[in-house]
Each structure stands twice: as structure tokens, then as C-alpha cells.
Design a protein around this motif. Structure first.
Motif, PDB file in Angstrom:
ATOM      1  N   LEU A  79      -1.357 -43.539 -14.912  1.00 24.72           N
ATOM      2  CA  LEU A  79      -1.933 -43.694 -13.252  1.00 24.72           C
ATOM      3  C   LEU A  79      -2.868 -42.376 -13.294  1.00 24.72           C
ATOM      4  O   LEU A  79      -3.043 -41.194 -12.927  1.00 24.72           O
ATOM      5  N   ARG A  84      -9.030 -44.714  -9.514  1.00 21.39           N
ATOM      6  CA  ARG A  84      -9.027 -45.342  -7.784  1.00 21.39           C
ATOM      7  C   ARG A  84      -9.007 -46.725  -7.977  1.00 21.39           C
ATOM      8  O   ARG A  84      -9.858 -47.674  -8.472  1.00 21.39           O
ATOM      9  N   PHE A  87      -7.418 -52.371  -2.708  1.00 23.19           N
ATOM     10  CA  PHE A  87      -6.718 -53.140  -2.636  1.00 23.19           C
ATOM     11  C   PHE A  87      -7.783 -54.774  -1.349  1.00 23.19           C
ATOM     12  O   PHE A  87      -8.497 -54.356  -1.245  1.00 23.19           O
ATOM     13  N   ARG A  91      -3.899 -51.160   3.784  1.00 20.69           N
ATOM     14  CA  ARG A  91      -2.951 -50.257   2.517  1.00 20.69           C
ATOM     15  C   ARG A  91      -3.640 -48.870   3.347  1.00 20.69           C
ATOM     16  O   ARG A  91      -3.121 -48.009   2.719  1.00 20.69           O
ATOM     17  N   LEU A  93      -1.213 -45.705   5.747  1.00 20.05           N
ATOM     18  CA  LEU A  93      -0.855 -45.462   6.152  1.00 20.05           C
ATOM     19  C   LEU A  93      -0.750 -45.004   8.128  1.00 20.05           C
ATOM     20  O   LEU A  93      -1.434 -44.614   8.658  1.00 20.05           O
ATOM     21  N   TRP A  95       1.363 -44.700  10.048  1.00 20.79           N
ATOM     22  CA  TRP A  95       1.717 -43.443  10.978  1.00 20.79           C
ATOM     23  C   TRP A  95       1.005 -41.604  10.840  1.00 20.79           C
ATOM     24  O   TRP A  95       0.911 -40.961  10.979  1.00 20.79           O
ATOM     25  N   GLN A  96      -0.197 -42.394   9.748  1.00 24.46           N
ATOM     26  CA  GLN A  96      -1.185 -41.111   9.789  1.00 24.46           C
ATOM     27  C   GLN A  96      -2.093 -41.450  10.079  1.00 24.46           C
ATOM     28  O   GLN A  96      -3.112 -42.698   9.798  1.00 24.46           O
ATOM     29  N   LEU A 104      -5.454 -38.209   1.895  1.00 28.16           N
ATOM     30  CA  LEU A 104      -3.893 -39.113   0.727  1.00 28.16           C
ATOM     31  C   LEU A 104      -4.053 -38.501  -0.623  1.00 28.16           C
ATOM     32  O   LEU A 104      -5.030 -38.620  -1.303  1.00 28.16           O
TER      33      LEU A 104
ATOM     34  N   GLY B 172       3.483 -52.731  -0.739  1.00 27.75           N
ATOM     35  CA  GLY B 172       1.919 -52.306  -0.732  1.00 27.75           C
ATOM     36  C   GLY B 172       2.104 -50.440  -0.849  1.00 27.75           C
ATOM     37  O   GLY B 172       1.049 -50.321  -1.437  1.00 27.75           O
ATOM     38  N   LEU B 173       2.230 -50.764   0.081  1.00 24.71           N
ATOM     39  CA  LEU B 173       1.809 -49.026  -0.065  1.00 24.71           C
ATOM     40  C   LEU B 173       2.513 -47.788  -0.682  1.00 24.71           C
ATOM     41  O   LEU B 173       2.070 -46.646  -1.364  1.00 24.71           O
ATOM     42  N   GLU B 175       2.859 -48.718  -3.960  1.00 26.01           N
ATOM     43  CA  GLU B 175       2.077 -48.679  -4.993  1.00 26.01           C
ATOM     44  C   GLU B 175       0.793 -47.497  -4.714  1.00 26.01           C
ATOM     45  O   GLU B 175       0.603 -47.588  -5.353  1.00 26.01           O
ATOM     46  N   MET B 176       0.532 -48.119  -3.805  1.00 24.54           N
ATOM     47  CA  MET B 176      -1.119 -46.918  -3.264  1.00 24.54           C
ATOM     48  C   MET B 176      -0.323 -45.635  -3.538  1.00 24.54           C
ATOM     49  O   MET B 176      -1.435 -45.212  -4.053  1.00 24.54           O
ATOM     50  N   GLY B 177       0.472 -45.666  -2.663  1.00 22.06           N
ATOM     51  CA  GLY B 177       0.361 -43.780  -2.806  1.00 22.06           C
ATOM     52  C   GLY B 177       1.067 -43.332  -4.137  1.00 22.06           C
ATOM     53  O   GLY B 177      -0.191 -42.308  -4.521  1.00 22.06           O
ATOM     54  N   LYS B 178       0.767 -44.249  -5.608  1.00 20.35           N
ATOM     55  CA  LYS B 178       1.690 -44.045  -6.579  1.00 20.35           C
ATOM     56  C   LYS B 178       0.035 -44.190  -7.231  1.00 20.35           C
ATOM     57  O   LYS B 178      -0.312 -43.258  -7.750  1.00 20.35           O
ATOM     58  N   VAL B 179      -0.721 -44.962  -6.837  1.00 16.48           N
ATOM     59  CA  VAL B 179      -1.975 -44.529  -7.547  1.00 16.48           C
ATOM     60  C   VAL B 179      -3.020 -43.471  -7.687  1.00 16.48           C
ATOM     61  O   VAL B 179      -3.679 -42.579  -8.143  1.00 16.48           O
ATOM     62  N   TYR B 180      -2.668 -43.330  -6.001  1.00 18.98           N
ATOM     63  CA  TYR B 180      -3.576 -42.242  -5.039  1.00 18.98           C
ATOM     64  C   TYR B 180      -2.925 -41.037  -5.260  1.00 18.98           C
ATOM     65  O   TYR B 180      -3.437 -39.329  -4.389  1.00 18.98           O
ATOM     66  N   LEU B 182       0.345 -39.611  -5.514  1.00 17.97           N
ATOM     67  CA  LEU B 182       1.887 -39.150  -4.641  1.00 17.97           C
ATOM     68  C   LEU B 182       2.614 -39.028  -5.602  1.00 17.97           C
ATOM     69  O   LEU B 182       3.208 -39.956  -6.551  1.00 17.97           O
ATOM     70  N   GLN B 190       5.972 -38.791   2.677  1.00 17.81           N
ATOM     71  CA  GLN B 190       5.130 -39.618   3.486  1.00 17.81           C
ATOM     72  C   GLN B 190       4.912 -40.756   3.679  1.00 17.81           C
ATOM     73  O   GLN B 190       3.687 -41.286   4.786  1.00 17.81           O
ATOM     74  N   ILE B 191       5.736 -41.691   2.786  1.00 21.00           N
ATOM     75  CA  ILE B 191       6.237 -43.282   3.196  1.00 21.00           C
ATOM     76  C   ILE B 191       7.318 -43.277   3.585  1.00 21.00           C
ATOM     77  O   ILE B 191       6.967 -44.396   4.175  1.00 21.00           O
ATOM     78  N   PRO B 194       8.594 -41.712   7.469  1.00 19.53           N
ATOM     79  CA  PRO B 194       8.425 -42.521   8.298  1.00 19.53           C
ATOM     80  C   PRO B 194       7.754 -43.277   8.344  1.00 19.53           C
ATOM     81  O   PRO B 194       8.215 -44.277   9.539  1.00 19.53           O
ATOM     82  N   GLY B 195       7.738 -44.821   7.772  1.00 15.95           N
ATOM     83  CA  GLY B 195       8.408 -46.313   7.661  1.00 15.95           C
ATOM     84  C   GLY B 195       9.376 -47.051   8.018  1.00 15.95           C
ATOM     85  O   GLY B 195       9.748 -47.066   8.377  1.00 15.95           O
TER      86      GLY B 195
END
Lengths: 261, 280
Positions: A79, A84, A87, A91, A93, A95-96, A104, B172-173, B175-180, B182, B190-191, B194-195
Motif C-alpha cells: 500500500l 491511488r 474502482f 465504493r 461509504l 454513511w459518510q 478519507l 470492496g469497501l 479493500e478501498m479503505g486499505k488502499v486509501y 486506513l 469507519q467501515i 457503521p456497516g
């Protein structure tokens, strides 16, 4: 006197002999690819050819079975922060709110960058809304803003426009090209749309059987006029190549502003 | 210069004689669900007054209300309601916490799931109310027995729904969180949480229903306080109106609990597409 080394705005990407096998299934075999800083490369290929796997290897989400990926000369760590991804689905969130989605992973102090990114994609007015009220195209724009907010030096786009209607797709292509031109990061665009690839990329790479089968430089001037004969013929030849149709003899010998590697 | 008439589309007004003011319409919409219950109550009162219904079987609505007023004045009502309420809430907090934590653990860690899930499922299939004689043997007939029963009843729906909520988070969320960028803790708050929340809240609503049911039954085990005591005591003295009133109290409190859960849902799930639609 101290000389400051200014980092180029795009990452230098080098992939060396990359292999990736899932169980007994070889997905990528001896893949070698280079991207200079700020280059826009499109990767086309049929479904299942390993395009998405390639992206995941570059982000470090997966580890290669063999081979190394170099970012600015250093092997990829899990990572890398300058990379960046956008996708195929937004994707976001749910809830935000939109602005929180864009920021994010950023620190509080970097939130103004998120707002700037939203402005760049033209959605600053929707910052305080939830993703549920946005259309598909708007959500992808938010996803693009999120990708840009952290000033990436390598942007990986995994078929981001596939789910959008034709008009929104055109707008998004123009948006992406404009932002790339302004910010000069390196781009790897995975797409099955050959026309999109030719319209946007400096080079179009064909991924076939887990390897780079063709590497075509697009030397047409920007902004690319899609209506021109040169453009159309280029698209058609590439498309034929993807579908393994034999190319007509004339187009191979004529100088059309492209070179087939 | 002539301007061509534009063909405009105007919404057609209904020409019926019943062109209702929207405010009146709004009131009517709100009142309509209550017309049937109101009718039934009127019918009920009428039956008792006329003699069709014996007060020994079912006292009239007015008698029930009167009984309630008397209980309120004497302070008995408040005391018993608070006792029942505190039992319910305490049991809910204990059982809910255990269920939630177990659900989190098993949802997040496959090893934990392998170890614990089957055992939890086996326990779940034992109807806890049927185990009351055993519970009395273990805990006697005091507060512990009641709390134990309520906790056990509450635990399983929350466990299941928390577990399910975590498992149904879009990978997928993550995965996205990891890439960004988190980190695991960021991913969790955050994921993951709430999810899983919509599912957890469904579990809460289920558990609230079971909580009341269990409490009602638990309060029939030799008790000296609470709404159940109030009802059992009244039964001894053939005070049917107090018995009916106690049942209504249970129903009212159950409705309040459910409304509270819905309030939580509306506050915490503002972002949900379904909620957005309902606000249109």
C-alpha cells in the motif's frame, strides 16, 4: 548552497518479469512494463486477462509470485502512499457525507485539499450530502475527487467508466484528461473500451495471455479529435488486434502516426 | 413579430367537490389508522354497559382506566413500572453486551467463529423459557433468576444480527479503505461498525420484543414487585380490571421500547437510501 531535489509529479513505474499464479492458474506471466513519470498508459484486454490483478499487485494488495514492481526505483511496499485507485464501482461509504468521503484517510489539516478536489470535479455544491442521493456518474466523480485529494503520483483506474452512460462517460473522460494534464501524475487506465484508450492515452498496451502482447504509442495531438479518420482507423486496428482478426495489409504498411512494437 | 403559443403542461386540478385542504388531508391521514381501534373500544364499552359481556370476563374500558388512575394515585403504579423497567433494561444491557461482543469477535476473526459459533448456536436453540425450572434451581426466585432469563433471551438475536452485519459488509469497501490508507483501527471504526449498524439495530428491535416477553414470564415466578406482581396480586383478588390494566401497561411499555429503537434507527441511519426515500 542547498539544492532541493524536486520530485517529479508522476511516479516512474517499472515492472520486471512479473508472475502471478493463483493456485494452479497462471494469471500473469513474465510481464514487463515501464511508465515514465507523467505518462498516460491504457491497458486493454479481454475480460479475465489479468488487468485487475495487475493493478492489485501494483497497490501491494497482492504479492507477486515472482518478479518485482519498482516505483521510482524502489520495490513496492504494501500500500504505497502515493498510489491511488479508482474502482469500477464508486465504493463510497454510504454513511459518510460526500466531503468526508473525499477526505478519507487524510488528516484533519488536509481537509481543504478534499474541498479543492471536489471543486475540480465540479461537485463542491454537494459536499454536505450523502452518497445515496447522487447519481451513478456523480458518485464516480466523487470517487475521482477522493483519488485526487491526496495528490497521488500514480493513479490506477480500473475500468472506472464502465457502468456509466455514454454521455457521462465522455464527460468523465474529458475531466480525467484535463486533470491529468494539469497535475501531471502517471496514469494506468484499464479499459475494455479501445476508443477510450486511444482518446486518452500516450500508449496503449494490450494484455493477452498474461503478457504484454502489443505496445502502441499514440502520437496524435491533443485534444484528440475522435471524428478524424486517423483516429478511427487506429481504433479499428487495435480492436481487430484484440479480437485476433487478421489486419488488412494496407494499414500495416501505411504511416498513420503510430508504431506497433 | 408573432410569438407562437407554447404548449405548456399544467397539472390538472381535480374537479371533484372534495377538494381538500392539504392540512386537513394530513390530519385525516394520521387519524385514519385509529378509527378501527376506537370503534372496537366503543363496541367493548357498549357490550359491558348493555350486559352482553360480563365484567368477570372482561371489565369495561372505563373500569380499566379507573383502576389505572387509582394505581397511579397510590404510587403503586410508578413503583412497579420502575421495578419492571429496571429489570428489563439491566437484563438487556447485560445480554446485549455479551451478544454484541461475541458477534463482533466471531464476525471479525474466523478462528473465533470456528471455536465458538457452533456452541452458541446450540445454546440458542434451547428455548430459554422452557429452562425456567432449571433456572429456579440455580438462582432461586430472586432478582438474579429474572435477570438471567432476560439476558439469555436478549443475547441471541443481537449475537446473530451483529455477526451477520459484520459478515455482510461489502469487501470492496474494506479493500478501498486499505488502499486509501486506513489502518486496522480506522477500518474498524469507519467501515466495519457503521456497516454492521443497520443489522445490529434490527437485532436490537428483535431483542426488545423478546426482552418484554421474557420479563412478563419471569415476573410470574414468585415475585414481590413489578408489573407482574401487580397482575398476580390482582388475580388473587379477582380484580380483573387491574389485570387488564397490567397487560395494557406491558403493551404500552413494549411500544415505547420499539419506538425508541426506531428513533435510534432514524438518527443513526440517516444516510441509508431507504431513509432518504422516506423523507421525500
Amino acid at each position: 548552497m542547498i539544492t532541493t531535489h524536486t520530485q517529479p509529479k508522476g511516479i516512474d513505474l517499472r515492472i520486471d518479469g512479473l508472475h502471478k499464479t493463483f493456485g494452479h492458474l497462471p494469471v500473469l506471466q513474465n510481464l514487463t512494463l515501464e511508465a515514465r513519470p507523467g505518462e498516460f498508459i491504457a491497458i486493454v484486454g479481454r475480460s479475465g486477462c489479468g488487468k485487475s490483478t495487475l493493478l492489485r499487485l501494483i497497490t501491494g494488495l497482492e504479492l507477486p509470485t515472482q518478479g518485482i514492481i519498482y516505483l521510482d526505483g524502489t520495490p513496492v511496499k504494501r500500500l504505497p502512499p502515493d498510489v491511488r485507485v479508482m474502482f469500477q464501482d464508486p465504493r463510497l461509504l454510504p454513511w459518510q457525507k460526500v466531503d468526508r468521503n473525499v477526505s478519507l484517510g487524510l488528516e484533519r489539516s488536509a481537509r481543504p485539499k478534499a474541498h479543492l478536489a471536489l471543486q475540480q470535479v465540479g461537485l463542491a455544491s454537494r459536499a454536505k450530502e450523502y452518497p445515496a442521493v447522487l447519481s451513478g456518474g456523480q458518485r464516480q466523480r466523487v470517487a475521482l475527487a477522493r483519488a485526487l485529494a491526496s495528490s497521488p503520483r500514480l493513479l490506477l483506474l480500473d475500468e472506472p467508466l464502465g457502468a456509466l452512460d455514454a454521455f457521462t462517460r465522455l464527460e468523465m473522460q474529458q475531466l480525467i484528461e484535463g486533470l491529468w494534464h494539469e497535475l501531471q501524475f502517471t496514469v494506468l487506465l484499464i479499459t475494455h473500451d479501445v476508443e477510450e484508450a486511444v482518446a486518452l492515452a500516450d500508449r496503449v498496451v494490450l494484455l493477452e495471455d498474461g503478457q504484454i502482447a502489443t505496445d502502441v504509442s499514440i502520437n496524435l495531438p491533443r485534444p484528440r479529435s475522435r471524428g478524424s479518420g486517423v483516429f478511427a482507423e487506429l481504433v479499428e486496428n487495435l480492436r481487430s488486434r484484440v479480437m485476433h482478426h487478421p489486419q488488412s495489409p494496407q494499414s500495416v504498411t501505411r504511416e498513420l502516426g503510430y508504431r506497433v512494437a | 413579430m408573432t410569438t407562437s403559443p407554447t404548449h405548456s403542461v399544467t397539472p390538472s386540478q381535480p374537479h371533484s367537490s372534495l377538494r381538500l385542504n392539504p392540512i386537513i388531508k394530513n390530519y385525516l391521514n394520521k387519524l385514519t389508522p385509529w378509527t378501527l381501534p376506537l370503534l372496537l373500544i366503543i363496541l367493548w364499552q357498549f357490550s359491558v354497559d348493555v350486559g352482553w359481556l360480563s365484567t368477570k370476563i372482561l371489565p369495561s374500558p372505563t373500569a380499566v382506566v379507573q383502576a389505572g388512575i387509582q394505581l397511579a394515585i397510590s404510587g403503586e403504579l410508578l413503583k412497579n413500572v420502575l421495578t419492571s423497567l429496571s429489570r428489563a433494561v439491566t437484563g438487556f444491557l447485560i445480554g446485549g453486551s455479551i451478544g454484541f461482543i461475541l458477534g463482533l469477535l466471531n464476525g471479525l476473526f474466523p478462528l473465533s467463529e470456528k471455536l465458538l459459533d457452533t456452541s452458541v448456536q446450540m445454546l440458542r436453540n434451547i428455548p430459554h423459557l422452557a429452562a425456567i425450572p432449571l433456572v429456579i434451581l440455580w438462582f432461586g426466585i430472586g432478582e438474579e433468576a429474572k435477570l438471567f432469563l432476560v439476558s439469555v433471551g436478549v443475547m441471541f438475536p443481537i449475537y446473530l444480527n451483529t455477526f451477520h452485519g459484520i459478515r455482510s459488509i461489502d469487501p470492496g469497501l474494506i479493500e478501498m479503505g486499505k488502499v486509501y490508507g486506513l489502518k486496522p483501527l480506522g477500518l474498524f471504526w469507519q467501515i466495519v461498525i457503521p456497516g454492521a449498524l443497520p443489522s445490529v439495530l434490527v437485532g436490537v428491535r428483535f431483542s426488545l420484543g423478546i426482552m418484554w416477553l421474557t420479563l412478563i414470564v419471569a415476573e410470574t415466578i414468585a415475585t414481590d414487585s413489578g408489573i407482574g406482581y401487580m397482575a398476580m396480586n390482582a388475580r388473587e383478588f379477582l380484580q380483573t380490571d387491574v389485570v387488564v390494566f397490567s397487560i395494557l401497561m406491558y403493551a404500552l411499555l413494549g411500544k415505547v421500547a420499539d419506538s425508541f429503537a426506531r428513533f435510534l434507527e432514524e438518527r443513526w441511519l440517516q444516510w441509508h437510501p431507504n431513509q432518504q426515500l422516506s423523507q421525500v
